[in-house]
Design a protein around this motif. Sequence first.
Motif, PDB file in Angstrom:
ATOM      1  N   TRP A  10       0.881  -1.152   0.000  1.00  0.00           N
ATOM      2  CA  TRP A  10       0.000   0.000   0.000  1.00  0.00           C
ATOM      3  C   TRP A  10       0.917   1.200   0.000  1.00  0.00           C
ATOM      4  O   TRP A  10       1.585   1.470   0.971  1.00  0.00           O
ATOM      5  N   GLU A  36     -11.826   1.562   5.628  1.00  0.00           N
ATOM      6  CA  GLU A  36     -11.825   1.711   4.159  1.00  0.00           C
ATOM      7  C   GLU A  36     -12.057   0.318   3.597  1.00  0.00           C
ATOM      8  O   GLU A  36     -11.152  -0.524   3.648  1.00  0.00           O
ATOM      9  N   GLU A  38     -12.215  -2.417   0.770  1.00  0.00           N
ATOM     10  CA  GLU A  38     -11.514  -2.503  -0.524  1.00  0.00           C
ATOM     11  C   GLU A  38     -11.514  -3.935  -1.053  1.00  0.00           C
ATOM     12  O   GLU A  38     -11.502  -4.889  -0.277  1.00  0.00           O
ATOM     13  N   ASP A  67      -8.832  -1.516   4.775  1.00  0.00           N
ATOM     14  CA  ASP A  67      -7.571  -0.768   4.875  1.00  0.00           C
ATOM     15  C   ASP A  67      -7.728   0.209   6.039  1.00  0.00           C
ATOM     16  O   ASP A  67      -7.971   1.399   5.846  1.00  0.00           O
ATOM     17  N   LYS A  88      -1.047   3.338   8.457  1.00  0.00           N
ATOM     18  CA  LYS A  88      -1.641   2.283   7.619  1.00  0.00           C
ATOM     19  C   LYS A  88      -1.184   0.872   7.970  1.00  0.00           C
ATOM     20  O   LYS A  88      -1.831  -0.086   7.553  1.00  0.00           O
TER      21      LYS A  88
HETATM   22 MG   LIG Z   1      -7.221   2.471   1.173  1.00  0.00          MG
END
Ligand SMILES: [Mg+2]
Length: 189
Positions: A10, A36, A38, A67, A88
Amino acid sequence: MTARNISLFWEWGRKIILRRDSPILVPLYTSNLHHEVELGVVIGKGGTAIPQAAAMEHVAGYALCLDMTARDIQDECKSKGLPWTLAKAFNTSCPVSEFIPKERIPDPGSVNLWLKVNDQLRQSGCTSQMIFSIPYLISYISDFITLEEGDLILTGTPKGVSAVQEHDELQAGIEDVVTMSFRVDRQDK
Ligand SMILES: [Mg+2]
Ligand SMILES: O=C([O-])CC(=O)C(=O)O
């Protein structure tokens, strides 16, 4: 698919996989942890500089992924031009569904994803809204980083990201293909 085999890119970062039945832990250093939802692409055959035309031959299947993003930390990193690792790639930052074989999603460029927090719909979108196609992503990433079997690529999220709190229940799905749920807990120490 096992967590052990999965590395994930990522923005050239590595996220840490979380399987069903374990909680998403909010890191102590964030007060704004976002979901998030995905589509994740699971690589079946590795390669370097994979042409777009051959990219789908390298796909084994998919996984629905979250995410999880510490938005306050990401904003701080952005403003300082720093990498987003702590935003992240913390422990439990990537809840995933079970592995979905390729045949179950014949057109990954056009499937609907959704996410609910405590039964309220927050995100809903179609992968046709993605800026870059899956073949483009595979080709682009493999120009810089050799892809390996078991790698998982997250592909971006639809609108509607929002903060989660301790004790929230997240549910997410891909059309009639898969659903998953994860609860949110506070990290102890
Ligand atoms: Mg994302
Ligand atoms: O966090 C961000 O800024 C972007 C991101 O992951 C996404 O669009 O999926």
